[in-house]
Design a protein around this motif. Structure first.
Motif, PDB file in Angstrom:
ATOM      1  N   ILE A 182       0.605  -1.014   0.078  1.00  0.00           N
ATOM      2  CA  ILE A 182      -0.106  -0.338  -0.320  1.00  0.00           C
ATOM      3  C   ILE A 182       0.698   1.416  -0.137  1.00  0.00           C
ATOM      4  N   THR A 183       1.566   1.157   0.910  1.00  0.00           N
ATOM      5  CA  THR A 183       2.592   2.795   0.406  1.00  0.00           C
ATOM      6  C   THR A 183       3.370   2.323  -0.381  1.00  0.00           C
ATOM      7  N   ARG A 184       3.852   1.852  -1.085  1.00  0.00           N
ATOM      8  CA  ARG A 184       4.607   1.627  -2.257  1.00  0.00           C
ATOM      9  C   ARG A 184       3.648   2.181  -3.763  1.00  0.00           C
ATOM     10  N   ARG A 185       3.025   1.621  -3.478  1.00  0.00           N
ATOM     11  CA  ARG A 185       1.484   2.200  -4.267  1.00  0.00           C
ATOM     12  C   ARG A 185       1.087   3.329  -4.447  1.00  0.00           C
TER      13      ARG A 185
ATOM     14  N   ASP B  16      -9.889   4.958   0.677  1.00  0.00           N
ATOM     15  CA  ASP B  16      -9.216   2.805   0.814  1.00  0.00           C
ATOM     16  C   ASP B  16      -8.119   2.287   1.532  1.00  0.00           C
ATOM     17  N   ASP B  17      -7.301   3.066   0.558  1.00  0.00           N
ATOM     18  CA  ASP B  17      -6.234   2.674   1.416  1.00  0.00           C
ATOM     19  C   ASP B  17      -5.112   3.412   2.460  1.00  0.00           C
TER      20      ASP B  17
ATOM     21  N   ALA C 154      -5.530  -0.253   9.269  1.00  0.00           N
ATOM     22  CA  ALA C 154      -5.749  -1.134  10.044  1.00  0.00           C
ATOM     23  C   ALA C 154      -5.066  -1.838  10.133  1.00  0.00           C
ATOM     24  N   LEU C 155      -3.828  -1.678   9.048  1.00  0.00           N
ATOM     25  CA  LEU C 155      -3.313  -2.869   9.429  1.00  0.00           C
ATOM     26  C   LEU C 155      -1.831  -2.229  10.043  1.00  0.00           C
TER      27      LEU C 155
END
Length: 82
Positions: free
Chosen positions: A26-29, A42-43, A49-50
């Motif tokens: 998610i961080t890379r995206r 959303d990300d 949450a993660l």
């Protein structure tokens, strides 16, 4: 204000490693392609949450290690030295 999403009864991830890997993705995206605002939010929510899952897992592991360490120090010396 839009209604809140119902809380999921399923765990956020099946393991710490899986959660950490997804969080890294998610961080890379987000760093390379912050697309639509909806996708970004959303990300971000998924990442939060993660992150909470990972922090709770690490906190639990730390407590377990502290307990093991306390038990080791509480046991009498079994080497025969008095």
């Amino acid at each position: 204000m839009p209604p809140k999403k119902p809380a999921s009864k399923q765990p956020v991830a099946s393991s710490f490693e899986e959660a950490a890997e997804e969080l890294e993705e998610i961080t890379r995206r987000l760093e390379r392609d912050p697309s639509s605002l909806t996708s970004l939010l959303d990300d971000f929510e998924r990442g939060q949450a993660l992150l909470q899952y990972c922090q709770a897992t690490l906190k639990s592991a730390r407590k377990r290690l502290d307990l093991v360490e306390a038990n080791l120090h509480a046991e009498p010396d079994k080497t025969g030295d008095l």
